[in-house]
Write a protein that holds these residues in place. Structure first.
Motif, short mmCIF file in Angstrom:
data_model
loop_
_atom_site.label_atom_id
_atom_site.label_comp_id
_atom_site.label_asym_id
_atom_site.label_seq_id
_atom_site.Cartn_x
_atom_site.Cartn_y
_atom_site.Cartn_z
N ASN A 54 38.74 13.34 14.79
CA ASN A 54 39.53 12.20 15.05
C ASN A 54 40.42 11.67 13.75
O ASN A 54 39.98 11.74 12.72
CB ASN A 54 38.91 11.03 15.29
CG ASN A 54 38.30 10.83 16.79
OD1 ASN A 54 39.09 11.45 17.72
ND2 ASN A 54 37.12 10.57 17.04
N THR A 55 41.58 11.38 13.91
CA THR A 55 42.55 10.93 12.70
C THR A 55 42.85 9.46 12.56
O THR A 55 42.56 8.75 13.73
CB THR A 55 43.99 11.71 12.58
OG1 THR A 55 44.84 11.18 13.83
CG2 THR A 55 43.74 13.27 13.05
N LEU A 56 43.40 9.22 11.69
CA LEU A 56 43.79 7.58 11.55
C LEU A 56 44.84 7.32 12.66
O LEU A 56 45.24 6.12 12.78
CB LEU A 56 44.26 7.42 10.26
CG LEU A 56 43.08 7.00 9.11
CD1 LEU A 56 42.57 8.19 8.75
CD2 LEU A 56 43.89 6.10 8.14
N ALA A 98 36.67 -5.16 11.36
CA ALA A 98 36.30 -4.90 10.13
C ALA A 98 37.66 -4.10 9.31
O ALA A 98 38.59 -3.75 9.94
CB ALA A 98 35.42 -3.60 10.20
N LYS A 99 37.71 -4.17 8.12
CA LYS A 99 38.79 -3.70 7.34
C LYS A 99 38.66 -2.15 6.83
O LYS A 99 39.51 -1.64 6.35
CB LYS A 99 39.06 -4.54 5.95
CG LYS A 99 39.51 -5.80 6.03
CD LYS A 99 39.69 -6.63 5.10
CE LYS A 99 40.46 -8.16 5.31
NZ LYS A 99 40.72 -8.85 4.17
N LEU A 100 37.39 -1.71 6.69
CA LEU A 100 37.13 -0.29 6.37
C LEU A 100 35.92 0.40 7.16
O LEU A 100 35.04 -0.33 7.43
CB LEU A 100 36.74 -0.44 4.83
CG LEU A 100 36.61 1.21 4.15
CD1 LEU A 100 38.04 1.73 4.20
CD2 LEU A 100 36.29 0.97 2.97
N ILE A 120 37.04 8.35 6.31
CA ILE A 120 37.52 7.19 5.83
C ILE A 120 38.54 6.53 7.15
O ILE A 120 39.40 7.36 7.28
CB ILE A 120 38.02 6.82 4.70
CG1 ILE A 120 36.88 7.34 3.82
CG2 ILE A 120 38.36 5.23 4.52
CD1 ILE A 120 37.41 7.12 2.09
N TYR A 121 38.41 5.20 7.69
CA TYR A 121 39.24 5.16 8.36
C TYR A 121 39.60 3.56 8.17
O TYR A 121 38.71 2.74 7.66
CB TYR A 121 38.95 4.85 10.02
CG TYR A 121 38.33 6.18 10.53
CD1 TYR A 121 39.30 6.77 11.41
CD2 TYR A 121 37.02 6.93 10.22
CE1 TYR A 121 39.14 8.08 11.92
CE2 TYR A 121 36.89 8.17 10.88
CZ TYR A 121 37.84 8.79 11.64
OH TYR A 121 37.67 9.91 12.18
N PHE A 122 40.81 3.10 8.26
CA PHE A 122 41.20 1.62 7.88
C PHE A 122 42.63 1.47 8.73
O PHE A 122 43.45 2.30 9.06
CB PHE A 122 41.47 1.49 6.63
CG PHE A 122 42.46 2.64 5.88
CD1 PHE A 122 43.75 2.19 5.86
CD2 PHE A 122 41.82 3.62 5.32
CE1 PHE A 122 44.76 3.11 5.33
CE2 PHE A 122 42.96 4.56 4.87
CZ PHE A 122 44.23 4.22 4.96
N TYR A 137 45.08 11.13 7.88
CA TYR A 137 43.63 11.05 7.82
C TYR A 137 43.15 11.02 6.21
O TYR A 137 44.03 11.07 5.34
CB TYR A 137 42.98 12.34 8.18
CG TYR A 137 43.37 13.64 7.50
CD1 TYR A 137 42.94 14.08 6.44
CD2 TYR A 137 44.29 14.76 8.24
CE1 TYR A 137 43.07 15.29 5.79
CE2 TYR A 137 44.72 15.80 7.72
CZ TYR A 137 44.08 16.13 6.30
OH TYR A 137 44.81 17.39 5.89
N PHE A 138 42.05 10.77 5.87
CA PHE A 138 41.41 10.81 4.60
C PHE A 138 40.09 11.35 4.84
O PHE A 138 39.06 10.84 5.87
CB PHE A 138 40.89 9.39 4.03
CG PHE A 138 42.24 8.79 3.37
CD1 PHE A 138 42.54 8.91 2.16
CD2 PHE A 138 43.18 7.93 4.21
CE1 PHE A 138 43.54 8.14 1.58
CE2 PHE A 138 44.30 7.49 3.52
CZ PHE A 138 44.43 7.62 2.10
N TYR A 139 39.62 12.42 4.28
CA TYR A 139 38.23 12.88 4.37
C TYR A 139 37.70 13.24 2.89
O TYR A 139 38.61 13.36 2.00
CB TYR A 139 38.17 14.12 5.24
CG TYR A 139 38.87 15.37 4.95
CD1 TYR A 139 38.21 16.24 4.19
CD2 TYR A 139 40.11 15.93 5.47
CE1 TYR A 139 38.63 17.38 3.85
CE2 TYR A 139 40.74 16.93 4.99
CZ TYR A 139 39.82 17.93 4.17
OH TYR A 139 40.46 18.93 4.17
N PHE A 140 36.55 13.43 2.61
CA PHE A 140 35.80 13.62 1.71
C PHE A 140 34.74 14.41 1.80
O PHE A 140 34.09 14.65 2.82
CB PHE A 140 35.36 12.43 0.82
CG PHE A 140 34.58 11.27 1.43
CD1 PHE A 140 33.08 11.71 1.38
CD2 PHE A 140 34.98 10.53 2.43
CE1 PHE A 140 32.26 11.02 2.04
CE2 PHE A 140 34.05 9.89 3.35
CZ PHE A 140 32.64 9.64 3.09
#
Length: 463
Positions: free
Chosen positions: A4-6, A83-85, A232-234, A211-214
Protein backbone atom coordinates in the motif's frame (compact mmCIF):
# COMPACT_ATOMS: atom_id res chain seq x y z
CA UNK A 1 0.35 -4.57 3.72
CA UNK A 2 3.70 -3.30 2.53
CA UNK A 3 2.38 -2.80 -1.01
CA UNK A 4 0.00 0.00 0.00
CA UNK A 5 1.20 3.51 -0.83
CA UNK A 6 0.28 6.94 0.50
CA UNK A 7 -1.90 7.39 -2.57
CA UNK A 8 -3.94 4.27 -1.90
CA UNK A 9 -7.10 3.87 0.11
CA UNK A 10 -7.20 0.82 2.38
CA UNK A 11 -8.52 -0.55 5.66
CA UNK A 12 -7.34 -3.11 8.21
CA UNK A 13 -8.75 -5.01 11.16
CA UNK A 14 -6.60 -4.18 14.18
CA UNK A 15 -6.65 -4.92 17.91
CA UNK A 16 -5.53 -1.87 19.85
CA UNK A 17 -4.16 -1.63 23.37
CA UNK A 18 -6.15 1.08 25.23
CA UNK A 19 -5.98 1.40 29.02
CA UNK A 20 -4.28 -2.03 29.13
CA UNK A 21 -7.22 -3.63 27.31
CA UNK A 22 -7.26 -5.05 23.77
CA UNK A 23 -10.05 -3.35 21.81
CA UNK A 24 -11.05 -4.07 18.24
CA UNK A 25 -11.09 -1.13 15.85
CA UNK A 26 -11.05 -0.93 12.06
CA UNK A 27 -8.24 1.24 10.70
CA UNK A 28 -8.92 3.39 7.62
CA UNK A 29 -6.30 5.14 5.54
CA UNK A 30 -7.10 7.76 2.90
CA UNK A 31 -4.77 10.29 1.34
CA UNK A 32 -6.21 13.12 3.45
CA UNK A 33 -6.82 11.29 6.75
CA UNK A 34 -6.05 8.35 9.05
CA UNK A 35 -8.78 7.25 11.42
CA UNK A 36 -10.01 4.29 13.46
CA UNK A 37 -13.62 3.25 14.08
CA UNK A 38 -14.35 1.47 17.36
CA UNK A 39 -17.82 -0.17 17.06
CA UNK A 40 -17.99 -1.23 20.73
CA UNK A 41 -15.96 1.36 22.61
CA UNK A 42 -17.03 4.31 24.72
CA UNK A 43 -14.09 6.71 24.46
CA UNK A 44 -14.32 10.19 25.92
CA UNK A 45 -14.85 12.87 23.28
CA UNK A 46 -11.68 14.89 22.53
CA UNK A 47 -9.53 12.48 24.52
CA UNK A 48 -5.95 12.63 23.25
CA UNK A 49 -3.47 9.79 22.93
CA UNK A 50 0.22 10.59 22.33
CA UNK A 51 0.37 7.16 20.74
CA UNK A 52 -1.74 4.09 20.11
CA UNK A 53 -0.32 0.65 19.34
CA UNK A 54 -2.16 -2.24 17.71
CA UNK A 55 -1.54 -5.61 16.07
CA UNK A 56 -2.67 -6.85 12.67
CA UNK A 57 -1.42 -9.81 10.64
CA UNK A 58 1.86 -10.09 12.57
CA UNK A 59 2.56 -6.39 12.08
CA UNK A 60 2.55 -3.68 14.72
CA UNK A 61 0.59 -0.54 13.88
CA UNK A 62 1.74 2.59 15.73
CA UNK A 63 -0.42 5.73 15.58
CA UNK A 64 1.00 9.02 16.78
CA UNK A 65 -0.80 12.19 17.95
CA UNK A 66 -4.33 10.78 18.16
CA UNK A 67 -7.61 12.43 19.15
CA UNK A 68 -11.17 11.13 19.63
CA UNK A 69 -13.38 13.29 17.40
CA UNK A 70 -16.65 11.40 17.53
CA UNK A 71 -18.37 9.28 20.16
CA UNK A 72 -21.86 7.95 20.81
CA UNK A 73 -23.18 6.44 24.00
CA UNK A 74 -26.21 4.32 24.72
CA UNK A 75 -27.04 0.73 23.81
CA UNK A 76 -24.56 0.83 20.93
CA UNK A 77 -21.32 2.57 21.86
CA UNK A 78 -19.31 3.93 18.99
CA UNK A 79 -16.15 6.08 18.78
CA UNK A 80 -13.87 7.48 16.10
CA UNK A 81 -10.27 8.52 16.49
CA UNK A 82 -7.94 10.36 14.10
CA UNK A 83 -4.14 10.23 13.88
CA UNK A 84 -1.45 12.39 12.29
CA UNK A 85 1.10 9.63 11.70
CA UNK A 86 1.05 5.87 11.23
CA UNK A 87 4.01 3.49 11.21
CA UNK A 88 3.70 -0.15 10.17
CA UNK A 89 6.66 -2.08 11.53
CA UNK A 90 7.63 -5.18 13.43
CA UNK A 91 8.46 -2.86 16.36
CA UNK A 92 6.17 -0.46 18.27
CA UNK A 93 6.71 3.30 18.57
CA UNK A 94 5.52 4.85 21.82
CA UNK A 95 6.50 8.48 21.25
CA UNK A 96 7.06 10.87 18.37
CA UNK A 97 10.54 11.40 19.80
CA UNK A 98 11.26 7.73 19.16
CA UNK A 99 10.54 8.07 15.46
CA UNK A 100 14.02 8.78 14.09
CA UNK A 101 16.05 7.48 11.15
CA UNK A 102 19.38 8.00 9.47
CA UNK A 103 18.10 6.89 6.08
CA UNK A 104 14.72 6.74 4.42
CA UNK A 105 13.31 6.01 0.96
CA UNK A 106 10.60 8.19 -0.55
CA UNK A 107 8.96 9.02 -3.85
CA UNK A 108 6.46 11.36 -5.47
CA UNK A 109 3.67 10.51 -7.86
CA UNK A 110 4.71 11.27 -11.45
CA UNK A 111 8.40 11.15 -10.51
CA UNK A 112 9.07 8.80 -13.49
CA UNK A 113 7.84 11.54 -15.85
CA UNK A 114 10.46 13.89 -14.41
CA UNK A 115 13.49 11.59 -14.20
CA UNK A 116 12.57 9.66 -17.37
CA UNK A 117 15.57 7.33 -17.40
CA UNK A 118 15.66 3.91 -18.99
CA UNK A 119 17.28 2.00 -16.19
CA UNK A 120 16.64 -1.52 -17.39
CA UNK A 121 19.30 -3.60 -19.12
CA UNK A 122 18.39 -6.86 -20.81
CA UNK A 123 20.77 -9.76 -20.63
CA UNK A 124 20.17 -13.36 -21.63
CA UNK A 125 16.90 -12.64 -23.40
CA UNK A 126 14.27 -11.33 -21.04
CA UNK A 127 16.16 -12.15 -17.84
CA UNK A 128 17.24 -9.12 -15.83
CA UNK A 129 20.74 -9.35 -14.42
CA UNK A 130 21.58 -5.72 -13.75
CA UNK A 131 20.49 -2.13 -14.26
CA UNK A 132 24.00 -0.76 -14.90
CA UNK A 133 23.03 2.88 -14.54
CA UNK A 134 24.72 5.71 -12.70
CA UNK A 135 22.46 6.85 -9.89
CA UNK A 136 23.10 10.49 -9.01
CA UNK A 137 24.14 11.38 -5.45
CA UNK A 138 23.49 14.94 -4.25
CA UNK A 139 25.29 16.14 -1.11
CA UNK A 140 23.09 18.63 0.77
CA UNK A 141 25.32 20.47 3.23
CA UNK A 142 22.58 22.51 4.92
CA UNK A 143 20.76 19.43 6.25
CA UNK A 144 23.91 17.25 6.47
CA UNK A 145 22.59 14.55 4.23
CA UNK A 146 23.01 12.84 0.88
CA UNK A 147 20.14 12.50 -1.58
CA UNK A 148 20.59 9.51 -3.87
CA UNK A 149 18.52 8.45 -6.85
CA UNK A 150 17.05 5.02 -6.20
CA UNK A 151 16.20 3.48 -9.57
CA UNK A 152 15.32 -0.20 -9.68
CA UNK A 153 13.81 -2.63 -12.20
CA UNK A 154 10.45 -4.28 -11.69
CA UNK A 155 9.09 -7.22 -13.64
CA UNK A 156 5.49 -8.38 -13.85
CA UNK A 157 4.35 -11.60 -15.50
CA UNK A 158 1.12 -12.22 -17.34
CA UNK A 159 -0.20 -15.26 -19.23
CA UNK A 160 -1.91 -14.43 -22.53
CA UNK A 161 -3.69 -16.73 -24.99
CA UNK A 162 -1.61 -15.58 -27.95
CA UNK A 163 1.86 -15.25 -26.41
CA UNK A 164 1.73 -17.40 -23.31
CA UNK A 165 3.87 -16.10 -20.44
CA UNK A 166 4.78 -12.46 -21.02
CA UNK A 167 7.20 -10.53 -18.84
CA UNK A 168 6.71 -6.79 -18.70
CA UNK A 169 9.46 -4.52 -17.47
CA UNK A 170 9.03 -1.23 -15.70
CA UNK A 171 11.19 0.98 -13.52
CA UNK A 172 10.64 2.18 -9.97
CA UNK A 173 11.89 5.69 -9.25
CA UNK A 174 12.54 7.03 -5.78
CA UNK A 175 15.10 8.83 -3.68
CA UNK A 176 17.09 7.62 -0.73
CA UNK A 177 17.91 10.25 1.88
CA UNK A 178 20.95 9.40 4.02
CA UNK A 179 21.74 11.60 7.02
CA UNK A 180 25.14 11.88 8.65
CA UNK A 181 23.51 10.93 11.95
CA UNK A 182 20.16 9.83 13.36
CA UNK A 183 17.46 12.48 12.84
CA UNK A 184 13.93 12.85 14.22
CA UNK A 185 11.13 12.12 11.78
CA UNK A 186 9.49 15.52 12.36
CA UNK A 187 12.72 17.23 11.21
CA UNK A 188 13.12 14.83 8.27
CA UNK A 189 9.59 15.70 7.21
CA UNK A 190 10.45 19.43 7.23
CA UNK A 191 13.48 18.79 5.03
CA UNK A 192 11.45 16.76 2.59
CA UNK A 193 8.52 19.18 2.48
CA UNK A 194 10.99 21.84 1.34
CA UNK A 195 12.22 19.50 -1.38
CA UNK A 196 8.65 18.67 -2.40
CA UNK A 197 7.92 22.38 -2.87
CA UNK A 198 10.90 22.65 -5.22
CA UNK A 199 9.84 19.57 -7.20
CA UNK A 200 6.30 20.99 -7.46
CA UNK A 201 7.74 24.04 -9.21
CA UNK A 202 9.86 21.85 -11.49
CA UNK A 203 6.88 19.62 -12.31
CA UNK A 204 4.49 22.54 -12.90
CA UNK A 205 1.56 20.88 -11.12
CA UNK A 206 0.65 19.70 -7.62
CA UNK A 207 2.33 16.49 -6.51
CA UNK A 208 1.96 14.16 -3.55
CA UNK A 209 4.26 11.81 -1.71
CA UNK A 210 3.61 8.30 -2.96
CA UNK A 211 5.46 6.39 -0.26
CA UNK A 212 7.97 6.44 2.57
CA UNK A 213 9.71 3.31 3.69
CA UNK A 214 12.66 2.44 5.85
CA UNK A 215 14.68 -0.65 6.67
CA UNK A 216 13.87 -2.15 10.05
CA UNK A 217 15.19 -5.12 12.00
CA UNK A 218 12.83 -8.01 12.65
CA UNK A 219 13.43 -11.59 13.78
CA UNK A 220 12.81 -14.83 11.94
CA UNK A 221 11.48 -18.05 13.49
CA UNK A 222 14.96 -18.86 14.78
CA UNK A 223 15.30 -15.49 16.48
CA UNK A 224 17.85 -14.17 14.01
CA UNK A 225 17.71 -10.52 12.98
CA UNK A 226 16.63 -9.95 9.38
CA UNK A 227 16.09 -6.63 7.62
CA UNK A 228 12.54 -5.82 6.57
CA UNK A 229 10.93 -2.98 4.63
CA UNK A 230 8.48 -0.95 6.75
CA UNK A 231 6.34 2.05 5.93
CA UNK A 232 5.25 5.45 7.21
CA UNK A 233 1.85 6.98 6.44
CA UNK A 234 0.48 10.45 7.10
CA UNK A 235 -2.38 12.58 5.73
CA UNK A 236 -1.73 14.88 2.80
CA UNK A 237 -3.89 17.91 2.18
CA UNK A 238 -3.47 17.88 -1.61
CA UNK A 239 -5.36 15.31 -3.61
CA UNK A 240 -3.81 13.65 -6.61
CA UNK A 241 -4.76 14.63 -10.12
CA UNK A 242 -5.22 12.01 -12.80
CA UNK A 243 -2.73 12.23 -15.66
CA UNK A 244 -1.71 9.22 -17.72
CA UNK A 245 1.29 10.85 -19.37
CA UNK A 246 2.16 14.04 -17.48
CA UNK A 247 4.56 16.52 -19.03
CA UNK A 248 6.82 18.30 -16.55
CA UNK A 249 7.87 21.89 -17.19
CA UNK A 250 11.55 21.48 -16.39
CA UNK A 251 13.76 18.89 -18.03
CA UNK A 252 15.58 16.77 -15.47
CA UNK A 253 18.54 16.13 -17.79
CA UNK A 254 19.05 19.88 -18.27
CA UNK A 255 19.04 20.39 -14.49
CA UNK A 256 21.22 17.37 -13.75
CA UNK A 257 24.58 18.95 -14.53
CA UNK A 258 23.97 21.67 -11.95
CA UNK A 259 21.54 19.84 -9.66
CA UNK A 260 23.77 19.68 -6.56
CA UNK A 261 24.45 23.42 -6.72
CA UNK A 262 20.72 24.12 -7.28
CA UNK A 263 19.52 22.00 -4.35
CA UNK A 264 22.15 23.33 -1.95
CA UNK A 265 21.47 26.96 -2.89
CA UNK A 266 17.75 26.31 -2.53
CA UNK A 267 18.12 25.01 1.04
CA UNK A 268 20.54 27.79 1.98
CA UNK A 269 18.17 30.52 0.73
CA UNK A 270 14.87 28.86 1.61
CA UNK A 271 13.88 31.24 4.42
CA UNK A 272 14.53 34.33 2.28
CA UNK A 273 12.62 32.83 -0.66
CA UNK A 274 9.90 31.22 1.42
CA UNK A 275 7.16 33.74 0.54
CA UNK A 276 7.68 33.22 -3.19
CA UNK A 277 7.98 29.44 -2.86
CA UNK A 278 4.81 29.01 -0.81
CA UNK A 279 2.74 31.44 -2.89
CA UNK A 280 3.77 29.82 -6.16
CA UNK A 281 3.05 26.36 -4.74
CA UNK A 282 -0.38 27.51 -3.54
CA UNK A 283 -1.35 28.98 -6.91
CA UNK A 284 0.36 26.55 -9.25
CA UNK A 285 -2.97 25.07 -10.41
CA UNK A 286 -4.74 28.48 -10.44
CA UNK A 287 -7.49 27.18 -8.15
CA UNK A 288 -7.66 30.18 -5.80
CA UNK A 289 -9.69 33.30 -6.49
CA UNK A 290 -7.95 35.39 -9.14
CA UNK A 291 -7.71 38.33 -6.72
CA UNK A 292 -5.91 36.07 -4.22
CA UNK A 293 -3.53 34.85 -6.91
CA UNK A 294 -2.80 38.43 -7.96
CA UNK A 295 -1.96 39.58 -4.45
CA UNK A 296 0.14 36.45 -3.82
CA UNK A 297 2.16 37.34 -6.93
CA UNK A 298 2.50 40.97 -5.80
CA UNK A 299 3.52 39.90 -2.27
CA UNK A 300 6.15 37.55 -3.67
CA UNK A 301 7.68 40.31 -5.80
CA UNK A 302 7.79 42.79 -2.92
CA UNK A 303 9.26 40.17 -0.58
CA UNK A 304 11.94 39.33 -3.14
CA UNK A 305 12.83 43.00 -3.55
CA UNK A 306 13.00 43.56 0.20
CA UNK A 307 15.39 40.62 0.61
CA UNK A 308 17.69 41.07 -2.34
CA UNK A 309 17.50 44.67 -3.58
CA UNK A 310 18.07 48.18 -2.25
CA UNK A 311 14.83 49.41 -0.68
CA UNK A 312 15.81 53.08 -0.22
CA UNK A 313 15.77 55.70 -2.95
CA UNK A 314 18.99 57.40 -3.96
CA UNK A 315 18.29 61.02 -2.98
CA UNK A 316 19.95 63.94 -4.76
CA UNK A 317 22.03 66.43 -2.80
CA UNK A 318 19.35 69.15 -2.51
CA UNK A 319 16.69 66.68 -1.41
CA UNK A 320 19.06 65.18 1.20
CA UNK A 321 19.76 68.63 2.67
CA UNK A 322 16.05 69.44 2.87
CA UNK A 323 15.35 66.02 4.37
CA UNK A 324 17.93 66.49 7.12
CA UNK A 325 16.72 70.07 7.73
CA UNK A 326 13.15 68.84 8.16
CA UNK A 327 14.31 66.22 10.66
CA UNK A 328 16.12 68.92 12.66
CA UNK A 329 13.03 71.16 12.58
CA UNK A 330 10.86 68.33 13.94
CA UNK A 331 13.36 67.55 16.69
CA UNK A 332 13.59 71.19 17.79
CA UNK A 333 9.86 71.99 17.71
CA UNK A 334 7.97 68.87 18.80
CA UNK A 335 7.85 66.80 21.96
CA UNK A 336 9.29 63.29 21.95
CA UNK A 337 6.08 61.26 21.29
CA UNK A 338 5.04 63.54 18.39
CA UNK A 339 8.55 63.68 16.92
CA UNK A 340 8.75 59.86 16.89
CA UNK A 341 5.50 59.64 14.93
CA UNK A 342 6.66 62.29 12.48
CA UNK A 343 10.07 60.65 12.05
CA UNK A 344 8.30 57.34 11.30
CA UNK A 345 6.16 58.96 8.61
CA UNK A 346 9.17 60.84 7.22
CA UNK A 347 11.23 57.67 6.87
CA UNK A 348 8.82 56.38 4.21
CA UNK A 349 9.90 59.19 1.89
CA UNK A 350 13.21 57.39 1.41
CA UNK A 351 11.58 54.01 0.74
CA UNK A 352 10.90 52.92 -2.81
CA UNK A 353 7.24 52.52 -3.70
CA UNK A 354 5.71 49.47 -5.35
CA UNK A 355 6.22 50.78 -8.89
CA UNK A 356 9.92 51.48 -8.27
CA UNK A 357 10.40 48.00 -6.85
CA UNK A 358 8.85 46.33 -9.91
CA UNK A 359 11.07 48.45 -12.17
CA UNK A 360 14.14 47.27 -10.22
CA UNK A 361 13.09 43.64 -10.56
CA UNK A 362 12.39 43.90 -14.29
CA UNK A 363 15.88 45.30 -14.87
CA UNK A 364 17.21 41.88 -13.82
CA UNK A 365 14.95 39.95 -16.20
CA UNK A 366 16.77 39.05 -19.45
CA UNK A 367 15.44 40.56 -22.68
CA UNK A 368 14.93 37.13 -24.22
CA UNK A 369 12.30 36.48 -21.53
CA UNK A 370 10.56 39.88 -21.53
CA UNK A 371 10.43 39.73 -25.35
CA UNK A 372 8.32 36.56 -25.02
CA UNK A 373 5.55 38.26 -23.03
CA UNK A 374 2.50 39.15 -25.10
CA UNK A 375 0.96 42.48 -24.01
CA UNK A 376 -1.47 42.69 -26.93
CA UNK A 377 -4.49 41.86 -24.73
CA UNK A 378 -3.91 45.05 -22.72
CA UNK A 379 -4.14 47.29 -25.82
CA UNK A 380 -1.14 49.45 -24.98
CA UNK A 381 -0.14 51.77 -27.81
CA UNK A 382 3.49 51.99 -26.65
CA UNK A 383 5.81 51.27 -23.69
CA UNK A 384 4.17 47.95 -22.89
CA UNK A 385 6.22 47.27 -19.76
CA UNK A 386 5.88 50.79 -18.36
CA UNK A 387 2.12 50.84 -18.85
CA UNK A 388 1.79 47.33 -17.44
CA UNK A 389 3.64 48.34 -14.26
CA UNK A 390 1.40 51.42 -13.86
CA UNK A 391 -1.72 49.29 -14.21
CA UNK A 392 -0.35 46.72 -11.73
CA UNK A 393 0.05 49.56 -9.25
CA UNK A 394 -3.47 50.88 -9.93
CA UNK A 395 -4.95 47.40 -9.50
CA UNK A 396 -3.08 46.82 -6.25
CA UNK A 397 -4.20 50.16 -4.79
CA UNK A 398 -7.74 49.66 -6.08
CA UNK A 399 -8.18 46.44 -4.08
CA UNK A 400 -5.96 47.32 -1.11
CA UNK A 401 -7.87 50.55 -0.39
CA UNK A 402 -11.29 48.99 -0.78
CA UNK A 403 -12.32 51.29 -3.65
CA UNK A 404 -14.42 49.38 -6.17
CA UNK A 405 -15.38 52.25 -8.49
CA UNK A 406 -14.55 51.63 -12.13
CA UNK A 407 -11.21 53.18 -12.97
CA UNK A 408 -9.16 53.04 -16.18
CA UNK A 409 -6.11 50.81 -15.93
CA UNK A 410 -7.48 48.49 -13.22
CA UNK A 411 -7.23 44.84 -14.29
CA UNK A 412 -10.47 42.88 -14.08
CA UNK A 413 -11.72 39.50 -15.17
CA UNK A 414 -9.58 37.81 -17.81
CA UNK A 415 -7.05 40.67 -17.85
CA UNK A 416 -6.51 40.27 -14.11
CA UNK A 417 -5.75 36.57 -14.62
CA UNK A 418 -3.36 37.35 -17.48
CA UNK A 419 -1.60 40.01 -15.41
CA UNK A 420 -1.23 37.48 -12.60
CA UNK A 421 0.37 34.97 -14.95
CA UNK A 422 2.86 37.58 -16.19
CA UNK A 423 3.78 38.43 -12.59
CA UNK A 424 4.18 34.72 -11.84
CA UNK A 425 6.54 34.37 -14.82
CA UNK A 426 8.65 37.13 -13.28
CA UNK A 427 8.45 35.44 -9.86
CA UNK A 428 9.45 32.09 -11.34
CA UNK A 429 12.45 33.59 -13.10
CA UNK A 430 13.56 35.41 -9.91
CA UNK A 431 13.28 32.26 -7.81
CA UNK A 432 14.99 29.90 -10.26
CA UNK A 433 17.71 32.41 -10.99
CA UNK A 434 18.38 32.86 -7.27
CA UNK A 435 18.93 29.12 -6.79
CA UNK A 436 21.35 29.01 -9.75
CA UNK A 437 19.19 27.36 -12.38
CA UNK A 438 20.82 28.37 -15.72
CA UNK A 439 19.01 31.06 -17.72
CA UNK A 440 18.32 28.90 -20.76
CA UNK A 441 16.87 26.16 -18.53
CA UNK A 442 14.58 28.67 -16.76
CA UNK A 443 13.28 30.05 -20.05
CA UNK A 444 12.70 26.58 -21.49
CA UNK A 445 10.83 25.64 -18.28
CA UNK A 446 8.62 28.75 -18.53
CA UNK A 447 7.95 28.07 -22.21
CA UNK A 448 6.93 24.49 -21.37
CA UNK A 449 4.35 25.69 -18.83
CA UNK A 450 0.99 25.40 -20.61
CA UNK A 451 -0.62 27.70 -18.03
CA UNK A 452 1.47 30.58 -19.37
CA UNK A 453 0.65 29.91 -23.03
CA UNK A 454 -1.93 32.69 -23.44
CA UNK A 455 0.47 35.39 -22.17
CA UNK A 456 3.46 34.35 -24.29
CA UNK A 457 4.12 35.63 -27.79
CA UNK A 458 3.37 32.67 -30.06
CA UNK A 459 5.10 34.38 -33.00
CA UNK A 460 8.41 34.50 -31.20
CA UNK A 461 11.14 32.41 -32.77
CA UNK A 462 11.84 30.64 -29.45
CA UNK A 463 8.39 29.06 -29.59
Amino acid sequence: MNTNTLLDKFEMDVYWKIDEVDIYGKLFYEIEKIYVEFPNADLEFDRKFPNLVGNSMNKIISLVDCRVYQTKRGNNCFSKLSAKLMIIDSNPYFSIEEVAFNEIYFSFNYLPAFINKKAIKYEDGSFIKSTEIEQKIICIKTIQAKLKEHISPRISSKITLSEGLVNRLSTDYAYKLIYDELKLWKNIKKDLDMLKQLFTLFFGFSISYSYFYFLSDSKDLLGKRVPSIERIYFPQSVKTISMNYPHTNYNYDLLLENIENIVNTYYENYEDLKTSILNMNANIDFKNLVETQYFDAITSLESFHNKYMVSNRKLNEDFSKNYEGLKKFIKDNFNEPDSKRLFSSLSHIKEKNFKEKIVDILKNIPNELTDLIDFSSFNYEEDNIGNFINDCKKTRNHHAHGNYDDKPGVFKGELLLKATKILNIINEYNLMNKINVPNDVIISGILANKKYSNVLNRKNKFL
